[in-house]
Design a protein around this motif. Sequence first.
Motif, PDB file in Angstrom:
ATOM      1  N   PRO A  88       0.790  -1.233   0.000  1.00 51.54           N
ATOM      2  CA  PRO A  88       0.000   0.000   0.000  1.00 51.54           C
ATOM      3  C   PRO A  88       0.822   1.284   0.000  1.00 51.54           C
ATOM      4  N   PHE A  89       2.074   1.234   0.448  1.00 48.55           N
ATOM      5  CA  PHE A  89       2.954   2.410   0.469  1.00 48.55           C
ATOM      6  C   PHE A  89       4.357   1.970   0.099  1.00 48.55           C
ATOM      7  N   ALA A  90       5.085   2.810  -0.602  1.00 50.79           N
ATOM      8  CA  ALA A  90       6.472   2.512  -0.949  1.00 50.79           C
ATOM      9  C   ALA A  90       7.340   2.585   0.294  1.00 50.79           C
ATOM     10  N   GLY A  91       8.344   1.719   0.353  1.00 47.38           N
ATOM     11  CA  GLY A  91       9.312   1.771   1.436  1.00 47.38           C
ATOM     12  C   GLY A  91      10.299   2.899   1.217  1.00 47.38           C
ATOM     13  N   ILE A  92      11.080   3.206   2.242  1.00 41.44           N
ATOM     14  CA  ILE A  92      12.092   4.247   2.101  1.00 41.44           C
ATOM     15  C   ILE A  92      13.174   3.771   1.139  1.00 41.44           C
ATOM     16  N   GLY A  96      19.225   0.404   4.604  1.00 37.89           N
ATOM     17  CA  GLY A  96      18.309   0.302   5.729  1.00 37.89           C
ATOM     18  C   GLY A  96      16.852   0.342   5.327  1.00 37.89           C
ATOM     19  N   SER A  97      16.556   0.058   4.054  1.00 39.86           N
ATOM     20  CA  SER A  97      15.180   0.132   3.578  1.00 39.86           C
ATOM     21  C   SER A  97      14.430  -1.181   3.746  1.00 39.86           C
ATOM     22  N   TYR A  98      14.944  -2.062   4.586  1.00 38.69           N
ATOM     23  CA  TYR A  98      14.307  -3.359   4.789  1.00 38.69           C
ATOM     24  C   TYR A  98      13.228  -3.261   5.843  1.00 38.69           C
ATOM     25  N   ALA A 118      12.302  -4.216  -1.671  1.00 39.56           N
ATOM     26  CA  ALA A 118      13.210  -3.506  -2.584  1.00 39.56           C
ATOM     27  C   ALA A 118      13.223  -2.021  -2.227  1.00 39.56           C
ATOM     28  N   SER A 119      14.379  -1.407  -2.245  1.00 38.58           N
ATOM     29  CA  SER A 119      14.561  -0.014  -1.854  1.00 38.58           C
ATOM     30  C   SER A 119      13.611   0.916  -2.609  1.00 38.58           C
ATOM     31  N   GLY A 120      12.815   1.676  -1.862  1.00 34.55           N
ATOM     32  CA  GLY A 120      11.935   2.681  -2.448  1.00 34.55           C
ATOM     33  C   GLY A 120      10.771   2.125  -3.245  1.00 34.55           C
ATOM     34  N   SER A 121      10.430   0.856  -3.046  1.00 36.00           N
ATOM     35  CA  SER A 121       9.414   0.251  -3.898  1.00 36.00           C
ATOM     36  C   SER A 121       8.237  -0.301  -3.097  1.00 36.00           C
ATOM     37  N   THR A 122       7.327  -0.924  -3.810  1.00 31.68           N
ATOM     38  CA  THR A 122       6.173  -1.602  -3.206  1.00 31.68           C
ATOM     39  C   THR A 122       6.249  -3.098  -3.508  1.00 31.68           C
TER      40      THR A 122
END
Length: 153
Positions: A88-92, A96-98, A118-122
């Motif tokens: 529902p929202f992209a990760g940072i 450290g985007s895990y 995945a970094s910055g993804s959904t």
Amino acid sequence: MALSKIQSESIDLADNFAGMRFGGTASDNALDDYEEGTWTPVDVSPASLSITVTTAYYRKVGSLVAVQAYISWPATSNTNNATIGGLPFAGISGAGSYGAFTVGYSDYSTMFQILRLASGSTTLDFRVAGGQNVLNSNFSGKVVIFSGVYVSA
């Protein structure tokens, strides 16, 4: 309406509610975002795999997102990496985007799954301990259940 002190902080419940602030009045200390609902996991690799989603829920408090899903994998010999999209929202982005995820499935083998955001993804990639990718064929005909928490962008 404003409440007076609750211990040493205050809560403003005005008509234009802008959230609660903890540890000072700076905007970084505000809890001003709460949302919950359902989301739709989609198979990414390949998109034509046609997973069946029984349930998928999320709850977002500030930038923390908790997700859970119950998915039936189709019978397949497809050897692409097992990947789920549609968070529902992209990760940072960046190091450290895990997130922290727990995976269970209807096979009591010794293969231990982890999910990588995945970094910055959904998109979530299924992996085994040690980083190897899990293949769609590994989940063929199985129920896959997972839950986890990650930081949104």
